[in-house]
Structure formats: C-alpha cells, structure tokens
Design an enzyme around this catalytic site. Structure first.
Site, PDB file in Angstrom:
ATOM      1  CG  HIS A   1      -9.973 -22.071  11.341  1.00  0.00           C
ATOM      2  ND1 HIS A   1     -10.543 -23.200  10.785  1.00  0.00           N
ATOM      3  CD2 HIS A   1     -10.979 -21.182  11.536  1.00  0.00           C
ATOM      4  CE1 HIS A   1     -11.845 -23.005  10.658  1.00  0.00           C
ATOM      5  NE2 HIS A   1     -12.140 -21.787  11.106  1.00  0.00           N
TER       6      HIS A   1
ATOM      7  CG  ASP B   1      -6.072  -5.209   1.939  1.00  0.00           C
ATOM      8  OD1 ASP B   1      -5.601  -4.886   3.043  1.00  0.00           O
ATOM      9  OD2 ASP B   1      -6.681  -4.402   1.204  1.00  0.00           O
TER      10      ASP B   1
ATOM     11  CB  CYS C   1     -12.797 -26.450   8.526  1.00  0.00           C
ATOM     12  SG  CYS C   1     -11.241 -25.685   8.019  1.00  0.00           S
TER      13      CYS C   1
ATOM     14  CB  CYS D   1     -10.401 -28.093  11.419  1.00  0.00           C
ATOM     15  SG  CYS D   1     -11.018 -26.423  11.770  1.00  0.00           S
TER      16      CYS D   1
ATOM     17  CG  ASP E   1      -0.234  -0.051   2.530  1.00  0.00           C
ATOM     18  OD1 ASP E   1       0.996   0.126   2.561  1.00  0.00           O
ATOM     19  OD2 ASP E   1      -0.898  -0.265   3.552  1.00  0.00           O
TER      20      ASP E   1
ATOM     21  CB  CYS F   1      -7.626 -25.798   7.839  1.00  0.00           C
ATOM     22  SG  CYS F   1      -8.024 -25.490   9.582  1.00  0.00           S
TER      23      CYS F   1
END
Length: 379
Positions: A337, A268, A306, A311, A94, A308
């Site tokens: 997560h 973002d 989930c 999890c 940015d 991931c």
C-alpha cells in the site's frame, strides 16, 4: 551515446517543475519518479512482479550491503544484479558512502578513502572511490553513484569546506576508475550542507566533470524542511537542465512535491517500507497507525480512496490482527500500500505538470493530507 539520457518533455507553467523521461540500458521511466529501496537486492516483502504491477520503473540497491553479503563477485558470477534478483528494469546503486558514515562507530577518513569496521562482525574494511566503482561495475547497475562523504547535520563550516573539496577529488577519481561508461551511467553527488557558497562550489566542481546525471546529497539528515527547500532553491538551478537531478534519501509526500517544484526528477527513501513494518501507512487524509487498538473492529480499507490490491481486498481490522500476531502477510500488505501510494502520488504529480496545475495540486494535497495544520505530524 551515454548509458543514461534525460528527455525533457515539458515544464509546469505554475511552478517550473519538470516532466521528463530517463532512458537507461534496462528501459525508460517517466519522471518525476520515486524509487523503492531494495537494500539487499530485494525491496523488503515485495516481489519484482509486484513492483512492476504498481509502476516502479527503477529501484535502488545498496553497494555497501551487497559488498558484505553476498559479495559483488557472487553477483557478477550470477550475471549481474538484474539477473541475480530477476529484475529487468532500471537499477540505481548508491556508492556505499552513507552507510560507512552512518553504520560504523569506528571510521577514519583519509585522502585515499575510509577505514571502518564491518557493522556485522567488526572486521576492518577500507572503501575508496576506486573500490566503490569496482563493486558497482561488478553489480552492473544502470546508474552508479560517485563515492562521497556525507557529513552530519549540523557540521562546522571549516569541516564542511574540507569535506566538499575531498568529495570533489573523490568524484574525479570515481570517474577515472569507472570501467563501464557505455552501459552504466555515473552520477556525481553535490554536498555542502546548508552553506550556500559550499553548495555552489560543489555543484561547479561536479558540473565541470560532465557527469551524465547529478544527485543532491546531505539532505534529509535532520535539518528542518524549510532548510532543505532553501538549499534546493539555490542548488538545483546550478545543475544542467539536460541531465537528471536526484534528491537522495527523501520520501515523505510533502517533500516529494516540494522537491519536484524545485526541479528534482528522482527520489528514494526507505520511509514507506520501514514505517509499513511498524504498522503505519500513508493515506489520502494523512498517516494512519493501523496497529492502534481503535482499528480492531474497523472493517474499512486502509484508504477508501485507494484502489491498490491491499485496499481492494483487506480491512484495517484484519491488517491490524496480522501485524499484532507478527504475520509477514500483514507487513506485505502495508508495504504494498505505501509504495503504491507514493508511486500513485508521483503519477498524479506528472499529470498535474502536464496540465500546468502543480501549484494548485500541492495546495489541495497539503490541505487534504493535513500538512497545513499547525500541529501536523510528519513521518
């Protein structure tokens, strides 16, 4: 050839949302895409390898903070930001403008730039379009942002009009000061608050400068979601269809879906990492505050739908214990997560566009997540 190229793959027949790909000097990524925020050349608690593992094709770093620490000269000496932080995929930086206006209590805006105080030690500093370009050129990011003013919400019309005109002049100066157009793309930022005529003027000014991509700034700063959606509805169509469109600072699941439906390609936000460090996670059925006492003996994963790393391996009870004892591993697990959840959501959005069913997907997601409830809590 420009440093940044947008490839439109298809549009969703239900909503008109775009499926595409953005090509950069450090690889390509599919859009719509959510960009994890790595303010100080790191996404808090995550390694670059983990970010790749969960599908982050691009991350964001912060010009203002890296200018203060360790200094853009240090990063340039290290070979640029990619080498400094061991990240070989795309990076967006940015302009630093938002931090100047949000972190500094003392600031004075002039035509040349902004005088303000370093939020760390009170030192007097000056940031201008030319300085913002110098810093970002030294960092070597794939996508740079033009220096702009980000006024608060709400702002009086007359002030916003002057601000938009100044941002347009600063955008032109940013383009002129940009030294590496062949390997760094520079995006212009459309401002104008909730005033339709000012958004249209800002978009017209910036499109005339022919940036390789465009961002919509000044949203997600306190305005109601309906206002943000309305602004997107009349602003996004003014931006070139053959270039990327980036909505700055937005990361709640509902706003990601609604933004995509209104033609946005990139997002973002610090939201997923920040709330993770406060013990809050996103799940397929809504937000879950895992640090709450009721999860002390709950041995289920954060989200049973989930897959991931967090999890698949750890329970709510264990993660709650880690957070309550201030163990860094707990914050790593919740951060992993949340970022996985949003990147998986973007993947699901892309698939829905491929299959021309994004409108149906939105309805189902909102229902399951709880956004349709009158008392629905947001982030």
């Amino acid at each position: 050839m420009t440093a940044i190229r947008y490839e439109l793959i298809k549009k969703d027949k239900q909503t008109g949302a775009r499926l595409g790909k953005i090509h950069t000097p450090h690889g390509s990524f599919d859009t719509p895409m959510f960009m994890p925020v790595g303010t100080l050349a790191t996404v808090k608690t995550m390694s670059p390898e983990e970010l790749k593992e969960i599908g982050a094709g691009i991350i964001l770093s912060n010009t203002y903070h890296l200018w203060l620490r360790p200094g853009h000269e240090v990063i340039q000496e290290a070979g640029g930001l990619h080498r400094f932080m061991n990240w070989d995929q795309a990076i967006l930086t940015d302009s630093g403008g938002f931090q100047v206006f949000s972190l500094s209590e003392f600031r004075k805006i002039e035509e040349e730039g902004v005088h303000f105080r370093n939020h760390l030690n009170g030192e007097k500093l000056f940031l201008s379009p030319e300085k913002a370009m110098e810093i970002q050129n030294a960092l070597g990011s794939d996508i740079m942002m033009a220096f702009d003013e980000c006024p608060p919400y709400p702002a009086e019309y007359d002030y916003m009009k002057k601000s938009v005109e100044r941002t347009s002049r600063w955008a032109e100066r940013s383009l002129k000061a940009h030294k590496r157009p062949k390997d760094q793309g520079l995006f212009g930022i459309v401002q104008g608050g909730a005033y339709e005529d000012l958004r249209k003027q800002s978009a017209k000014d910036l499109v005339s400068l022919d940036f390789p991509g465009y961002a919509i700034g000044g949203l997600s700063v306190g305005e109601p979601k309906q206002v943000m959606n309305r602004v997107l509805e009349y602003t996004t169509p003014l931006l070139p269809e053959n270039k990327p469109r980036y909505l700055m600072g937005v990361g709640s699941p509902d706003s990601l879906i609604d933004g995509v439906i209104r033609g946005i390609d990139m997002f973002d936000c610090v939201l997923p990492t920040r709330i993770a460090r406060n013990g809050t996670v996103m799940t397929s059925t809504g937000r879950l505050v895992v640090k709450n006492a009721k999860y002390a003996t709950d041995f289920r994963p954060l989200d049973e739908q989930c897959d991931c790393y967090t999890c698949k391996n750890y329970s709510r009870a264990y993660i709650r214990h880690l957070i309550h004892t201030n163990e860094i591993f707990g914050f790593r697990l919740t951060t992993y997560h949340n970022l996985y959840f949003l990147l998986k959501l973007m993947e699901q959005i892309r698939q829905a566009i491929r299959e021309d069913r994004l409108g149906d997907f939105r309805e189902q997601f909102f229902e399951q997540y709880g956004f349709n409830k009158p008392d629905a809590k947001n982030f």
